[in-house]
Scaffold this active site. Structure first.
Site, PDB file in Angstrom:
ATOM      1  N   GLU A  97       0.574  -1.131   0.054  1.00  0.00           N
ATOM      2  CA  GLU A  97      -0.041   0.027  -0.019  1.00  0.00           C
ATOM      3  C   GLU A  97       0.932   1.048  -0.052  1.00  0.00           C
ATOM      4  O   GLU A  97       1.685   1.477   0.772  1.00  0.00           O
ATOM      5  CB  GLU A  97      -0.880   0.059   1.125  1.00  0.00           C
ATOM      6  N   GLU A 133       4.872   5.064   3.529  1.00  0.00           N
ATOM      7  CA  GLU A 133       4.436   6.362   4.017  1.00  0.00           C
ATOM      8  C   GLU A 133       5.366   7.426   4.225  1.00  0.00           C
ATOM      9  O   GLU A 133       6.339   7.179   4.840  1.00  0.00           O
ATOM     10  CB  GLU A 133       3.354   6.387   5.004  1.00  0.00           C
ATOM     11  N   ASP A 169      -3.103  12.161  -2.790  1.00  0.00           N
ATOM     12  CA  ASP A 169      -3.375  13.614  -2.940  1.00  0.00           C
ATOM     13  C   ASP A 169      -3.765  13.998  -4.175  1.00  0.00           C
ATOM     14  O   ASP A 169      -3.204  13.612  -5.227  1.00  0.00           O
ATOM     15  CB  ASP A 169      -2.096  14.512  -2.492  1.00  0.00           C
ATOM     16  N   LYS A 191      -5.719  21.570  -8.332  1.00  0.00           N
ATOM     17  CA  LYS A 191      -5.127  22.803  -9.551  1.00  0.00           C
ATOM     18  C   LYS A 191      -4.423  22.039 -10.694  1.00  0.00           C
ATOM     19  O   LYS A 191      -3.599  21.404 -10.615  1.00  0.00           O
ATOM     20  CB  LYS A 191      -4.378  23.890  -9.002  1.00  0.00           C
ATOM     21  N   ASP A 218     -11.813   9.997  -3.794  1.00  0.00           N
ATOM     22  CA  ASP A 218     -13.108  10.632  -3.652  1.00  0.00           C
ATOM     23  C   ASP A 218     -13.253  12.063  -4.559  1.00  0.00           C
ATOM     24  O   ASP A 218     -13.995  12.745  -4.356  1.00  0.00           O
ATOM     25  CB  ASP A 218     -13.272  11.090  -2.305  1.00  0.00           C
ATOM     26  N   THR A 228     -13.651   3.835   5.318  1.00  0.00           N
ATOM     27  CA  THR A 228     -12.905   4.736   6.101  1.00  0.00           C
ATOM     28  C   THR A 228     -13.944   5.769   6.940  1.00  0.00           C
ATOM     29  O   THR A 228     -15.110   5.862   6.194  1.00  0.00           O
ATOM     30  CB  THR A 228     -11.882   5.433   5.597  1.00  0.00           C
ATOM     31  N   LYS A 229     -13.575   6.187   8.069  1.00  0.00           N
ATOM     32  CA  LYS A 229     -14.583   6.920   8.885  1.00  0.00           C
ATOM     33  C   LYS A 229     -15.040   8.038   7.651  1.00  0.00           C
ATOM     34  O   LYS A 229     -16.084   8.657   7.648  1.00  0.00           O
ATOM     35  CB  LYS A 229     -14.095   7.471   9.902  1.00  0.00           C
ATOM     36  N   GLU A 257     -14.882   8.426   4.619  1.00  0.00           N
ATOM     37  CA  GLU A 257     -15.579   7.996   3.435  1.00  0.00           C
ATOM     38  C   GLU A 257     -17.016   7.836   3.962  1.00  0.00           C
ATOM     39  O   GLU A 257     -18.111   8.161   3.199  1.00  0.00           O
ATOM     40  CB  GLU A 257     -15.164   6.887   2.980  1.00  0.00           C
TER      41      GLU A 257
HETATM   42  C1  LIG Z   1      -4.645  12.300   1.145  1.00  0.00           C
HETATM   43  S1  LIG Z   1      -3.468  11.209   2.132  1.00  0.00           S
HETATM   44  C2  LIG Z   1      -4.479   9.599   1.969  1.00  0.00           C
HETATM   45  C3  LIG Z   1      -4.160   8.772   3.094  1.00  0.00           C
HETATM   46  C4  LIG Z   1      -4.621   7.337   3.328  1.00  0.00           C
HETATM   47  N1  LIG Z   1      -4.429   6.616   2.162  1.00  0.00           N
HETATM   48  C5  LIG Z   1      -6.119   7.411   3.387  1.00  0.00           C
HETATM   49  O1  LIG Z   1      -7.029   6.741   2.649  1.00  0.00           O
HETATM   50  O2  LIG Z   1      -6.695   8.063   4.531  1.00  0.00           O
HETATM   51  C6  LIG Z   1      -2.126  10.735   0.872  1.00  0.00           C
HETATM   52  C7  LIG Z   1      -1.052  10.249   1.577  1.00  0.00           C
HETATM   53  O3  LIG Z   1       0.178   9.858   0.597  1.00  0.00           O
HETATM   54  C8  LIG Z   1       1.232   9.958   1.264  1.00  0.00           C
HETATM   55  N2  LIG Z   1       2.119  10.273  -0.094  1.00  0.00           N
HETATM   56  C9  LIG Z   1       1.957  10.990  -1.065  1.00  0.00           C
HETATM   57  N3  LIG Z   1       3.077  10.620  -1.867  1.00  0.00           N
HETATM   58  C10 LIG Z   1       3.983  10.006  -1.316  1.00  0.00           C
HETATM   59  C11 LIG Z   1       5.063   8.982  -1.915  1.00  0.00           C
HETATM   60  N4  LIG Z   1       5.730   9.460  -2.917  1.00  0.00           N
HETATM   61  N5  LIG Z   1       5.401   8.076  -1.128  1.00  0.00           N
HETATM   62  C12 LIG Z   1       4.756   7.658   0.159  1.00  0.00           C
HETATM   63  N6  LIG Z   1       3.831   8.230   0.721  1.00  0.00           N
HETATM   64  C13 LIG Z   1       3.261   9.444  -0.292  1.00  0.00           C
HETATM   65  C14 LIG Z   1       1.023  11.488   1.883  1.00  0.00           C
HETATM   66  O4  LIG Z   1       2.020  11.762   2.946  1.00  0.00           O
HETATM   67  C15 LIG Z   1      -0.450  11.283   2.533  1.00  0.00           C
HETATM   68  O5  LIG Z   1      -0.319  10.665   3.795  1.00  0.00           O
END
Ligand SMILES: C[S@@+](CC[C@H](N)C(=O)[O-])C[C@H]1O[C@@H](n2cnc3c(N)ncnc32)[C@H](O)[C@@H]1O
EC number: 2.1.1.33
Length: 238
Positions: A68, A93, A143, A147, A179, A216-217, A219
């Site tokens: 993941e 992460e 993420d 934009k 989402d 997830t909560k 979601e």
């Molecule tokens: C919007 S959050 C979603 C987190 C989780 N998957 C969830 O559903 O709650 C995106 C996560 O991806 C991590 N992330 C982004 N680019 C990454 C990368 N290249 N390697 C590891 N983690 C990354 C960010 O730090 C962030 O915690």
């Protein structure tokens, strides 16, 4: 230089700036997260080095492995690991408090089939994961970089799709969820055009959330507000 990326230089020794999918906001760890890092990292942490990892040695067994990317605080990853003890799970992460939270939850849940990297997933994929070694790769709620001028930061790109494909077995699945409708369309566009994959959707677009992805909560709240979530699954066929 932070320890979650590797510095890269050109031939003249000039530092190369890379477009990354994240911006590090190194928030402070709570006491619980810091304690989990100290106590659990030796058991569940995988220190990054640009070397291929040996899954059978790491987990002490031969089993299908799920990777993941960007697990956030790790709640759904820990839930999945607990629910599927027959599978190995690896989480990646960059956000340290998230890694601490994940280790803390994993210890409380008593899971033994989970290992984590605190590093940039792109480098882990490229250098640490053996070709054809994974049964599934998960990317949940990456993420969205709303934009247009930031779309280049989106982790899903043509090259990324091929990096994932290299690590999957034939028949292995890349499972994405978002989402953000515009990002789901972008994912479908990139993966639909990517060589070596087949969309698992019978309608050629999205699939129903499979049972193995916990709700997830955040979601569940979105559902109540009428927000959508899109699951996308592509199988490696070649
Ligand atoms: C919007 S959050 C979603 C987190 C989780 N998957 C969830 O559903 O709650 C995106 C996560 O991806 C991590 N992330 C982004 N680019 C990454 C990368 N290249 N390697 C590891 N983690 C990354 C960010 O730090 C962030 O915690």
């Amino acid at each position: 230089m932070s320890d979650v990326t590797t510095a890269e230089f050109n031939e003249e020794g000039k530092y190369l700036r890379k477009v990354r999918s994240f911006v590090l906001r190194e928030g402070r760890l709570t006491k619980g997260q810091a304690a989990a890092m100290e106590q659990q990292w030796p058991l569940m942490g995988l220190d990054y080095s640009p070397e291929p990892i040996d899954l059978a040695q790491i987990f002490g067994r031969e089993a299908d492995t799920v990777l993941e990317i960007g697990f956030g605080m790790g709640a759904s990853l820990v839930e999945m690991a607990k629910a599927s003890p027959e599978l190995n799970f690896i989480g990646i992460e960059v956000h340290k408090p998230g890694v601490g939270a994940c280790l803390s939850d994993a210890a409380k849940a008593g899971v033994t089939n989970l290992r984590v990297f605190h590093h940039d997933a792109i480098e882990v994929l490229e250098n640490s994961i053996v070709a054809g070694s994974l049964a599934r790769v998960q990317l949940f709620f990456p993420d969205p970089w709303h934009k247009k001028r930031h779309h280049k930061r989106r982790i899903v790109q043509t090259e990324f799709a091929q990096q994932i494909r290299r690590t999957l077995k034939i028949g292995g699945v890349f499972h994405l969820a978002t989402d953000w409708e515009n990002y789901s369309e972008y994912m479908l566009e990139v993966l639909g055009a990517a060589e070596g994959y087949q969309n698992q959707s019978t309608t050629g677009d999205v699939v129903q959330r499979p049972e193995h992805r916990p709700l997830t909560k955040f979601e569940a709240r979105g559902h109540r507000l009428g927000h959508g979530v899109w699951d996308i699954m592509f199988e490696r066929i070649d």
